[in-house]
Design a protein around this motif. Structure first.
Motif, PDB file in Angstrom:
ATOM      1  N   HIS A   1      57.168 -15.573  57.359  1.00  0.00           N
ATOM      2  CA  HIS A   1      58.275 -14.908  56.671  1.00  0.00           C
ATOM      3  C   HIS A   1      57.875 -14.514  55.251  1.00  0.00           C
ATOM      4  O   HIS A   1      57.314 -15.312  54.506  1.00  0.00           O
ATOM      5  N   GLY A   2      58.165 -13.269  54.901  1.00  0.00           N
ATOM      6  CA  GLY A   2      57.884 -12.789  53.552  1.00  0.00           C
ATOM      7  C   GLY A   2      56.508 -12.187  53.371  1.00  0.00           C
ATOM      8  O   GLY A   2      56.209 -11.646  52.300  1.00  0.00           O
ATOM      9  N   THR A   3      55.652 -12.243  54.392  1.00  0.00           N
ATOM     10  CA  THR A   3      54.312 -11.676  54.273  1.00  0.00           C
ATOM     11  C   THR A   3      54.369 -10.146  54.332  1.00  0.00           C
ATOM     12  O   THR A   3      55.057  -9.577  55.186  1.00  0.00           O
ATOM     13  N   VAL A   4      53.673  -9.505  53.428  1.00  0.00           N
ATOM     14  CA  VAL A   4      53.552  -8.038  53.450  1.00  0.00           C
ATOM     15  C   VAL A   4      52.068  -7.690  53.454  1.00  0.00           C
ATOM     16  O   VAL A   4      51.235  -8.482  53.010  1.00  0.00           O
ATOM     17  N   SER A   5      51.742  -6.511  53.958  1.00  0.00           N
ATOM     18  CA  SER A   5      50.333  -6.113  53.972  1.00  0.00           C
ATOM     19  C   SER A   5      50.216  -4.631  53.667  1.00  0.00           C
ATOM     20  O   SER A   5      51.158  -3.850  53.852  1.00  0.00           O
TER      21      SER A   5
ATOM     22  N   PRO B   1      63.000  -8.057  32.672  1.00  0.00           N
ATOM     23  CA  PRO B   1      63.392  -7.288  33.861  1.00  0.00           C
ATOM     24  C   PRO B   1      62.539  -7.609  35.083  1.00  0.00           C
ATOM     25  O   PRO B   1      61.379  -7.990  34.970  1.00  0.00           O
ATOM     26  N   ARG B   2      63.139  -7.431  36.233  1.00  0.00           N
ATOM     27  CA  ARG B   2      62.432  -7.591  37.503  1.00  0.00           C
ATOM     28  C   ARG B   2      61.494  -6.398  37.684  1.00  0.00           C
ATOM     29  O   ARG B   2      61.900  -5.241  37.535  1.00  0.00           O
ATOM     30  N   ILE B   3      60.229  -6.678  38.003  1.00  0.00           N
ATOM     31  CA  ILE B   3      59.245  -5.621  38.228  1.00  0.00           C
ATOM     32  C   ILE B   3      58.712  -5.736  39.655  1.00  0.00           C
ATOM     33  O   ILE B   3      58.352  -6.826  40.109  1.00  0.00           O
ATOM     34  N   ILE B   4      58.665  -4.608  40.350  1.00  0.00           N
ATOM     35  CA  ILE B   4      58.152  -4.573  41.720  1.00  0.00           C
ATOM     36  C   ILE B   4      57.027  -3.543  41.794  1.00  0.00           C
ATOM     37  O   ILE B   4      57.194  -2.404  41.336  1.00  0.00           O
ATOM     38  N   PHE B   5      55.885  -3.943  42.337  1.00  0.00           N
ATOM     39  CA  PHE B   5      54.801  -3.010  42.621  1.00  0.00           C
ATOM     40  C   PHE B   5      54.927  -2.592  44.090  1.00  0.00           C
ATOM     41  O   PHE B   5      54.888  -3.429  44.984  1.00  0.00           O
ATOM     42  N   HIS B   6      55.080  -1.283  44.311  1.00  0.00           N
ATOM     43  CA  HIS B   6      55.237  -0.751  45.660  1.00  0.00           C
ATOM     44  C   HIS B   6      53.890  -0.248  46.155  1.00  0.00           C
ATOM     45  O   HIS B   6      53.375   0.780  45.691  1.00  0.00           O
ATOM     46  N   LEU B   7      53.300  -0.977  47.115  1.00  0.00           N
ATOM     47  CA  LEU B   7      52.024  -0.599  47.694  1.00  0.00           C
ATOM     48  C   LEU B   7      52.253   0.214  48.963  1.00  0.00           C
ATOM     49  O   LEU B   7      53.332   0.174  49.557  1.00  0.00           O
ATOM     50  N   ALA B   8      51.243   0.953  49.362  1.00  0.00           N
ATOM     51  CA  ALA B   8      51.363   1.826  50.530  1.00  0.00           C
ATOM     52  C   ALA B   8      51.766   1.038  51.768  1.00  0.00           C
ATOM     53  O   ALA B   8      51.372  -0.117  51.951  1.00  0.00           O
ATOM     54  N   GLY B   9      52.570   1.672  52.621  1.00  0.00           N
ATOM     55  CA  GLY B   9      52.994   1.038  53.864  1.00  0.00           C
ATOM     56  C   GLY B   9      54.180   0.122  53.716  1.00  0.00           C
ATOM     57  O   GLY B   9      54.463  -0.680  54.615  1.00  0.00           O
ATOM     58  N   GLY B  10      54.875   0.198  52.596  1.00  0.00           N
ATOM     59  CA  GLY B  10      56.074  -0.619  52.395  1.00  0.00           C
ATOM     60  C   GLY B  10      55.812  -2.028  51.927  1.00  0.00           C
ATOM     61  O   GLY B  10      56.709  -2.891  51.996  1.00  0.00           O
ATOM     62  N   ALA B  11      54.627  -2.332  51.420  1.00  0.00           N
ATOM     63  CA  ALA B  11      54.314  -3.663  50.892  1.00  0.00           C
ATOM     64  C   ALA B  11      54.775  -3.739  49.438  1.00  0.00           C
ATOM     65  O   ALA B  11      54.164  -3.133  48.559  1.00  0.00           O
ATOM     66  N   ASN B  12      55.844  -4.470  49.205  1.00  0.00           N
ATOM     67  CA  ASN B  12      56.415  -4.586  47.867  1.00  0.00           C
ATOM     68  C   ASN B  12      56.108  -5.955  47.270  1.00  0.00           C
ATOM     69  O   ASN B  12      56.445  -6.974  47.863  1.00  0.00           O
TER      70      ASN B  12
ATOM     71  N   ASP C   1      41.206  -9.038  55.087  1.00  0.00           N
ATOM     72  CA  ASP C   1      40.620  -8.860  56.412  1.00  0.00           C
ATOM     73  C   ASP C   1      39.776  -7.586  56.346  1.00  0.00           C
ATOM     74  O   ASP C   1      40.286  -6.466  56.479  1.00  0.00           O
ATOM     75  N   LEU C   2      38.477  -7.756  56.118  1.00  0.00           N
ATOM     76  CA  LEU C   2      37.603  -6.605  55.909  1.00  0.00           C
ATOM     77  C   LEU C   2      37.368  -5.820  57.192  1.00  0.00           C
ATOM     78  O   LEU C   2      37.108  -4.618  57.151  1.00  0.00           O
ATOM     79  N   LYS C   3      37.460  -6.477  58.337  1.00  0.00           N
ATOM     80  CA  LYS C   3      37.267  -5.772  59.604  1.00  0.00           C
ATOM     81  C   LYS C   3      38.422  -4.814  59.883  1.00  0.00           C
ATOM     82  O   LYS C   3      38.226  -3.691  60.324  1.00  0.00           O
ATOM     83  N   LYS C   4      39.642  -5.270  59.618  1.00  0.00           N
ATOM     84  CA  LYS C   4      40.813  -4.426  59.852  1.00  0.00           C
ATOM     85  C   LYS C   4      41.125  -3.544  58.654  1.00  0.00           C
ATOM     86  O   LYS C   4      41.950  -2.630  58.758  1.00  0.00           O
ATOM     87  N   GLY C   5      40.480  -3.830  57.517  1.00  0.00           N
ATOM     88  CA  GLY C   5      40.760  -3.064  56.320  1.00  0.00           C
ATOM     89  C   GLY C   5      42.175  -3.284  55.812  1.00  0.00           C
ATOM     90  O   GLY C   5      42.856  -2.337  55.416  1.00  0.00           O
ATOM     91  N   ARG C   6      42.632  -4.551  55.816  1.00  0.00           N
ATOM     92  CA  ARG C   6      43.989  -4.886  55.378  1.00  0.00           C
ATOM     93  C   ARG C   6      43.934  -6.033  54.374  1.00  0.00           C
ATOM     94  O   ARG C   6      43.024  -6.871  54.396  1.00  0.00           O
ATOM     95  N   ILE C   7      44.921  -6.066  53.493  1.00  0.00           N
ATOM     96  CA  ILE C   7      45.105  -7.189  52.588  1.00  0.00           C
ATOM     97  C   ILE C   7      46.551  -7.648  52.691  1.00  0.00           C
ATOM     98  O   ILE C   7      47.467  -6.820  52.806  1.00  0.00           O
ATOM     99  N   PHE C   8      46.765  -8.975  52.692  1.00  0.00           N
ATOM    100  CA  PHE C   8      48.071  -9.570  52.943  1.00  0.00           C
ATOM    101  C   PHE C   8      48.519 -10.363  51.716  1.00  0.00           C
ATOM    102  O   PHE C   8      47.709 -11.052  51.081  1.00  0.00           O
ATOM    103  N   PHE C   9      49.817 -10.295  51.427  1.00  0.00           N
ATOM    104  CA  PHE C   9      50.394 -11.016  50.295  1.00  0.00           C
ATOM    105  C   PHE C   9      51.603 -11.828  50.778  1.00  0.00           C
ATOM    106  O   PHE C   9      52.457 -11.297  51.489  1.00  0.00           O
ATOM    107  N   LYS C  10      51.659 -13.087  50.351  1.00  0.00           N
ATOM    108  CA  LYS C  10      52.811 -13.918  50.671  1.00  0.00           C
ATOM    109  C   LYS C  10      53.179 -14.738  49.439  1.00  0.00           C
ATOM    110  O   LYS C  10      52.358 -15.507  48.926  1.00  0.00           O
ATOM    111  N   SER C  11      54.403 -14.561  48.940  1.00  0.00           N
ATOM    112  CA  SER C  11      54.855 -15.316  47.782  1.00  0.00           C
ATOM    113  C   SER C  11      54.800 -16.811  48.088  1.00  0.00           C
ATOM    114  O   SER C  11      55.361 -17.273  49.088  1.00  0.00           O
ATOM    115  N   THR C  12      54.082 -17.570  47.227  1.00  0.00           N
ATOM    116  CA  THR C  12      53.769 -18.968  47.539  1.00  0.00           C
ATOM    117  C   THR C  12      53.653 -19.761  46.243  1.00  0.00           C
ATOM    118  O   THR C  12      53.187 -19.248  45.241  1.00  0.00           O
TER     119      THR C  12
END
Length: 406
Positions: free
Chosen positions: A230-234, A334-345, A387-398
């Motif tokens: 839950h909460g993971t974005v990529s 103020p609340r700041i949000i970085f919006h990354l491609a593909g809907g990863a906020n 994940d260099l094979k899939k070319g993805r990076i994942f973020f999870k607030s922790t």
């Protein structure tokens, strides 16, 4: 917490100086070739410790093994520690590795493929044919020494024949707590590339708050580096040049103001920055973060419109926006949000976006007209998986202080 205002001021000045130097030098390595790798079969984990400026990974070097704490660096592809005998070593508060005491230490020759993989960093001598490396870092610090094969232990995993720099000459800004560097870039001699047959291009880390003391986190490789739940974005991960990672920043929201990414500078390929090429470097070694001037100015204006206070006329160092610290100011950040491609906020807290010390608080994002950087502060308290094979990076607030090896 810091012991005194003096220590806080010194640390902040070092932070500013280090970030400025690193930023200017990061730009010099953006035109190198890319490498590729193989498949996943194993899991490796190690402890991550926080110092004033670095996150240190625990490894054991040699036979018998010697514990070393080394700084992780996503913008580097070299592995080295200081070695005895030293020609010019900086002071460190942990034992230096003595290569003469290791049964598995083996210096590489100049004609070895590992030595040739150094590229521009190679130094060879006709009389000995011994391979030596020389690297200049982003704060202009340099390290040099023998390139060798050596046995590592990371966590519970024995790793023979790791390509390793036995450094006996260093100059510049090095942390007394740090025995060397673990490069996590995607160049041929990085830890990620050397372990590719075991970890399949996957690693993750969790950076603790910069003011945390005596806390530990973990760094993982292989299947244990998967970030999910839950909460993971990529978002898409771009591996430009030989060792740098980029993401695509589409916009920044400050409270209710959305600011689109735009830049007047050229991208690495010589074209205008476009989102689908990756326009923001992700760098664990850069303490502060940077945005193009046109984006930063809109962010600063939106930030100021939320805080009902007068900024300080003479901000400290490179900081552009500072206030007199107070409980009221803190509640107005103020609340700041970085919006990354593909809907990863990436929803950032005040701990990510402002720097506090004594009676001053400053916006921890700075302008630059050449490169955008997602630095260490903005990564704090996110579990971040590559994940260099899939070319993805994942973020999870922790809460990274709870991410320890059990």
């Amino acid at each position: 917490m810091f012991d005194s205002f003096v220590s806080q001021t010194n640390l902040l000045e070092r932070t500013i100086r280090r970030s400025r130097s690193r930023l200017s030098n990061l730009k010099s390595i953006l035109k190198l070739p890319v490498d590729d790798h193989a498949k996943e079969t194993s899991d490796i984990e190690s402890t991550l410790e926080k110092t004033d400026v670095n996150h240190l990974m625990e490894i054991f070097v040699g036979t018998p093994p010697v514990k070393q704490l080394v700084a992780i660096d996503t913008a580097s592809d070299n592995i080295w520690t200081q070695c005895l005998p030293c020609i010019n070593c900086y002071e460190q508060n942990q034992p230096k590795f003595n290569s003469r005491n290791s049964l598995t230490y083996n210096v590489l020759r100049c004609d070895s493929p590992q030595c040739k993989a150094l590229g521009r960093s190679i130094r060879c001598f006709e009389d000995t044919h011994k391979c030596e490396y020389e690297v200049t870092y982003f704060d202009d610090s340099t390290t040099s020494g023998d390139l060798a094969l050596e046995t590592f232990i990371i966590g519970n995993t024995l790793l023979p024949n790791m390509v390793y720099g036995c450094s006996n000459a260093n100059k510049g800004q090095f942390d007394i707590n740090n025995a060397g560097v673990i490069g996590l870039g995607h160049g041929p001699l990085s830890l990620v590339s050397q372990l590719d047959h075991l970890i399949g291009g996957k690693f993750s880390y969790c950076l603790m708050n910069w003011i945390d003391r005596n806390t530990k986190s973990k760094i993982s490789f292989g299947a244990n580096a998967n970030v999910y739940g839950h909460g993971t974005v990529s978002t898409k991960l771009f591996a430009k040049s030989i060792n740098l990672y980029f993401v695509a920043l589409e916009a920044v929201t400050v409270e209710n103001t959305r600011i689109l990414f735009k830049s007047v500078t050229k991208s690495i390929e010589g074209k205008k920055d476009v989102v689908n090429e990756g326009n923001m470097m992700i760098d664990v070694g850069s303490i502060l973060s940077y945005l193009p001037i046109v984006v930063y100015q809109e962010l600063e204006n939106a930030f100021k419109s939320v805080i009902q206070a007068i900024p300080l006329q003479n901000p400290l160092g490179d900081f552009k926006l500072c206030y007199k610290n107070s409980s009221i100011i803190i509640t107005q950040i103020p609340r700041i949000i970085f919006h990354l491609a593909g809907g990863a906020n990436l929803a950032l807290t005040s701990e990510n976006t402002v720097v506090q010390y004594e009676d001053i608080i400053c916006l921890g994002i700075l302008p630059d007209n050449d490169v955008a950087v997602l630095g260490q502060f903005l990564q704090m308290n996110y579990l971040i998986g590559y994940d260099l094979k899939k070319g993805r990076i994942f973020f999870k607030s922790t809460d990274c202080s709870t991410q320890q090896i059990i």
